[in-house]
Design a protein around this motif. Structure first.
Motif, PDB file in Angstrom:
ATOM      1  N   THR A 105       0.861  -1.177   0.000  1.00  0.00           N
ATOM      2  CA  THR A 105       0.000   0.000   0.000  1.00  0.00           C
ATOM      3  C   THR A 105       0.893   1.220   0.000  1.00  0.00           C
ATOM      4  O   THR A 105       2.036   1.167   0.472  1.00  0.00           O
ATOM      5  N   PRO A 106       0.418   2.389  -0.512  1.00  0.00           N
ATOM      6  CA  PRO A 106       1.249   3.582  -0.549  1.00  0.00           C
ATOM      7  C   PRO A 106       1.749   3.962   0.837  1.00  0.00           C
ATOM      8  O   PRO A 106       0.992   4.017   1.785  1.00  0.00           O
ATOM      9  N   SER A 107       3.069   4.240   0.934  1.00  0.00           N
ATOM     10  CA  SER A 107       3.626   4.478   2.257  1.00  0.00           C
ATOM     11  C   SER A 107       4.657   5.585   2.323  1.00  0.00           C
ATOM     12  O   SER A 107       5.031   6.008   3.403  1.00  0.00           O
ATOM     13  N   GLY A 108       5.199   6.055   1.197  1.00  0.00           N
ATOM     14  CA  GLY A 108       6.190   7.116   1.252  1.00  0.00           C
ATOM     15  C   GLY A 108       7.554   6.656   1.699  1.00  0.00           C
ATOM     16  O   GLY A 108       8.340   7.430   2.228  1.00  0.00           O
ATOM     17  N   THR A 109       7.911   5.397   1.494  1.00  0.00           N
ATOM     18  CA  THR A 109       9.235   4.910   1.872  1.00  0.00           C
ATOM     19  C   THR A 109      10.268   5.361   0.865  1.00  0.00           C
ATOM     20  O   THR A 109       9.951   5.720  -0.261  1.00  0.00           O
ATOM     21  N   PRO A 110      11.568   5.362   1.212  1.00  0.00           N
ATOM     22  CA  PRO A 110      12.603   5.847   0.298  1.00  0.00           C
ATOM     23  C   PRO A 110      12.667   5.017  -0.980  1.00  0.00           C
ATOM     24  O   PRO A 110      12.237   3.885  -1.030  1.00  0.00           O
ATOM     25  N   SER A 111      13.230   5.614  -2.039  1.00  0.00           N
ATOM     26  CA  SER A 111      13.323   4.922  -3.315  1.00  0.00           C
ATOM     27  C   SER A 111      14.512   5.442  -4.098  1.00  0.00           C
ATOM     28  O   SER A 111      15.231   6.327  -3.652  1.00  0.00           O
TER      29      SER A 111
ATOM     30  N   VAL B 168       6.001  16.481  -0.907  1.00  0.00           N
ATOM     31  CA  VAL B 168       5.258  15.571  -1.779  1.00  0.00           C
ATOM     32  C   VAL B 168       5.980  14.228  -1.819  1.00  0.00           C
ATOM     33  O   VAL B 168       7.175  14.126  -1.533  1.00  0.00           O
ATOM     34  N   SER B 169       5.245  13.196  -2.186  1.00  0.00           N
ATOM     35  CA  SER B 169       5.829  11.894  -2.514  1.00  0.00           C
ATOM     36  C   SER B 169       4.998  11.314  -3.650  1.00  0.00           C
ATOM     37  O   SER B 169       3.842  11.675  -3.827  1.00  0.00           O
ATOM     38  N   ILE B 170       5.626  10.431  -4.425  1.00  0.00           N
ATOM     39  CA  ILE B 170       4.945   9.858  -5.587  1.00  0.00           C
ATOM     40  C   ILE B 170       5.235   8.368  -5.647  1.00  0.00           C
ATOM     41  O   ILE B 170       6.386   7.941  -5.488  1.00  0.00           O
ATOM     42  N   GLU B 171       4.174   7.592  -5.871  1.00  0.00           N
ATOM     43  CA  GLU B 171       4.294   6.143  -6.020  1.00  0.00           C
ATOM     44  C   GLU B 171       3.756   5.730  -7.375  1.00  0.00           C
ATOM     45  O   GLU B 171       2.968   6.456  -7.989  1.00  0.00           O
ATOM     46  N   ALA B 172       4.185   4.568  -7.852  1.00  0.00           N
ATOM     47  CA  ALA B 172       3.792   4.098  -9.174  1.00  0.00           C
ATOM     48  C   ALA B 172       3.462   2.616  -9.126  1.00  0.00           C
ATOM     49  O   ALA B 172       3.985   1.871  -8.296  1.00  0.00           O
ATOM     50  N   THR B 173       2.588   2.201 -10.042  1.00  0.00           N
ATOM     51  CA  THR B 173       2.244   0.792 -10.153  1.00  0.00           C
ATOM     52  C   THR B 173       2.001   0.452 -11.615  1.00  0.00           C
ATOM     53  O   THR B 173       1.785   1.341 -12.446  1.00  0.00           O
ATOM     54  N   ALA B 174       2.017  -0.835 -11.925  1.00  0.00           N
ATOM     55  CA  ALA B 174       1.692  -1.342 -13.261  1.00  0.00           C
ATOM     56  C   ALA B 174       0.388  -2.121 -13.161  1.00  0.00           C
ATOM     57  O   ALA B 174       0.282  -3.072 -12.388  1.00  0.00           O
TER      58      ALA B 174
ATOM     59  N   PRO C 168      10.571   9.863  -3.006  1.00  0.00           N
ATOM     60  CA  PRO C 168      10.314   9.812  -1.563  1.00  0.00           C
ATOM     61  C   PRO C 168       9.789  11.157  -1.065  1.00  0.00           C
ATOM     62  O   PRO C 168       9.869  12.166  -1.777  1.00  0.00           O
ATOM     63  N   ARG C 169       9.247  11.151   0.117  1.00  0.00           N
ATOM     64  CA  ARG C 169       8.700  12.391   0.688  1.00  0.00           C
ATOM     65  C   ARG C 169       9.788  13.457   0.739  1.00  0.00           C
ATOM     66  O   ARG C 169      10.830  13.290   1.383  1.00  0.00           O
ATOM     67  N   THR C 170       9.538  14.569   0.015  1.00  0.00           N
ATOM     68  CA  THR C 170      10.556  15.599  -0.173  1.00  0.00           C
ATOM     69  C   THR C 170       9.913  16.969  -0.059  1.00  0.00           C
ATOM     70  O   THR C 170       8.840  17.210  -0.617  1.00  0.00           O
ATOM     71  N   ALA C 171      10.577  17.891   0.646  1.00  0.00           N
ATOM     72  CA  ALA C 171      10.079  19.260   0.755  1.00  0.00           C
ATOM     73  C   ALA C 171      10.100  19.937  -0.607  1.00  0.00           C
ATOM     74  O   ALA C 171      11.015  19.726  -1.418  1.00  0.00           O
ATOM     75  N   VAL C 172       9.080  20.759  -0.882  1.00  0.00           N
ATOM     76  CA  VAL C 172       9.009  21.501  -2.140  1.00  0.00           C
ATOM     77  C   VAL C 172       8.790  22.968  -1.847  1.00  0.00           C
ATOM     78  O   VAL C 172       8.464  23.365  -0.725  1.00  0.00           O
ATOM     79  N   GLY C 173       8.970  23.779  -2.868  1.00  0.00           N
ATOM     80  CA  GLY C 173       8.778  25.207  -2.724  1.00  0.00           C
ATOM     81  C   GLY C 173       7.530  25.686  -3.426  1.00  0.00           C
ATOM     82  O   GLY C 173       7.028  25.036  -4.350  1.00  0.00           O
ATOM     83  N   GLY C 174       7.018  26.831  -3.000  1.00  0.00           N
ATOM     84  CA  GLY C 174       5.864  27.425  -3.640  1.00  0.00           C
ATOM     85  C   GLY C 174       6.248  28.173  -4.901  1.00  0.00           C
ATOM     86  O   GLY C 174       7.383  28.644  -5.044  1.00  0.00           O
TER      87      GLY C 174
END
Length: 382
Positions: A6-12, A146-152, A174-180
């Motif tokens: 399941t989506p979890s935001g773990t490192p990649s 933000v974080s992003i996950e992918a599936t097939a 992975p979960r990463t700080a972003v700017g406005g």
């Protein structure tokens, strides 16, 4: 590479390509893009796999109170109108969720795990090389990270299918700080074929656009059943390798699905003042034989190419073989030609002396070698 049921935001295997953090300054009038933060990114010349013109879509989101999820994939840059308000507040050209709150008086803040999400179906399956999470005009109301996950999965999978127990998701950002008010870019280093993404924003906020750059990885079984198909179409895995000129519009437009709908929906060059000619070089999905050609000059009335010729080349050879001799073109017209099939992996169209075409279709089929190579490649990334 990490995977999860399941989506979890773990490192990649992904790294940030830009490092924008924090709020942008409040809009002070004038050009809203004047203080927009961006950087050169190494992957933006690749295909946007999340292009609506390929069939991409945002199929679900847990919240879209302020602005609709579908805005994420609009091809044009986000628009900003400082006077545009509605009953729910400021109307933004992006996807924006309401402010998250805690569970009670003593816990007013959201917990670390709280986040909003949207499910994106790619327009074509592919290997993702880079992603841009664009927060244009979200100056103080963008997500903290933000974080992003992918599936097939099947391209026609429903949200319920994708969120079902047992679906494997791979964290590609992975979960990463972003700017406005910035183009937040991420290099992706997961060499696998994906069909869907889950964009998570922690804990809430707004994202203007999502761009997913990579390489189309078609289904070899589907192409085999079709038999004859467009060997250079973007959705089938064809690509533009190079072009002499991209002044008015991109040559990639020539292999998009459907017919051109306006002049800049094709490829148009600047006016030549020498005795040369313009050209585009394409790579086919795999080795194939072209049997029928369509050259479309739709909406190019006073600036269509005057003549065109086609040449093919196979891997391992430096020679170009003429497929179509120099042939006169008409403005705003679909031209169709039957040609002698020659095994090839590349095609070049020469136009004389300049101008443009709107679409190029190369109808044919894969050779046995091409089909085998495509199947092997797909197995390696699946």
């Amino acid at each position: 590479m990490t995977t999860s049921k399941t989506p979890s935001g773990t490192p990649s295997s992904a790294s940030s390509s830009t490092s924008f953090t924090g709020d942008a300054r409040p809009f002070g009038g004038g050009d809203p893009y004047a203080d927009y933060r961006r950087a050169e990114l190494p992957f933006t010349d690749l295909v946007d796999l999340a292009d609506r013109r390929l069939g991409a879509g945002v199929i679900a989101a847990n919240d879209e109170f302020f602005a609709e999820r579908e805005n994420l994939l609009i091809p044009e840059p986000a628009h900003f109108d400082p006077e545009h308000f509605g009953h729910k507040g400021k109307i933004m050209d992006g996807w924006e969720t309401r402010r998250r709150r805690g569970t009670g008086t003593d816990t007013p803040h959201p917990v670390d795990a709280d986040h909003d999400w949207a499910l994106i179906r790619l327009g074509a399956p592919g290997v993702i090389r880079g992603i841009v999470v664009d927060t244009a005009h979200f100056r103080g109301n963008y997500p903290q990270s933000v974080s992003i996950e992918a599936t097939a999965h099947s391209l026609s999978a429903s949200p319920e299918d994708l969120l079902a127990e047992g679906v494997e998701w791979t964290t590609i950002v992975p979960r990463t700080a972003v700017g406005g008010h910035a183009a937040n870019g991420f290099v992706v280093e997961v060499d696998r074929r994906f069909t869907h993404l889950r964009l998570n924003q922690h804990p809430d906020g707004g994202v203007a656009r999502l761009r997913v750059y990579g390489e189309v990885a078609p289904d070899p079984g589907w192409l085999a059943e079709l038999g004859t198909f467009d060997l250079v179409a973007l959705e089938n895995g064809g690509t533009v390798e190079d072009a002499s000129d991209r002044f008015y519009s991109s040559p990639v437009n020539t292999i998009l699905p459907g017919r051109s709908r306006k002049m800049d929906d094709g490829w148009e060059t600047r006016r030549r003042r020498d005795k040369g000619n313009d050209w585009v070089q394409y790579r086919l999905v795999a080795q194939g034989v072209v049997r029928a050609v369509e050259i479309d000059t739709a909406y190019l009335k006073g600036n269509s190419a005057g003549w065109a010729a086609l040449f093919v080349q196979d891997d391992g050879s430096d020679e170009w073989t003429q497929l179509l001799p120099r042939t006169k073109l008409q403005p705003d017209t679909v031209h169709r030609f039957l040609v002698n099939p020659v095994p090839a992996t590349r095609v070049r169209i020469d136009i004389f002396p300049d101008g443009g075409i709107s679409r190029l279709r190369l109808h044919g089929s894969l050779t046995a070698r091409g089909a085998e190579q495509l199947t092997t490649r797909t197995e390696e990334i699946s």
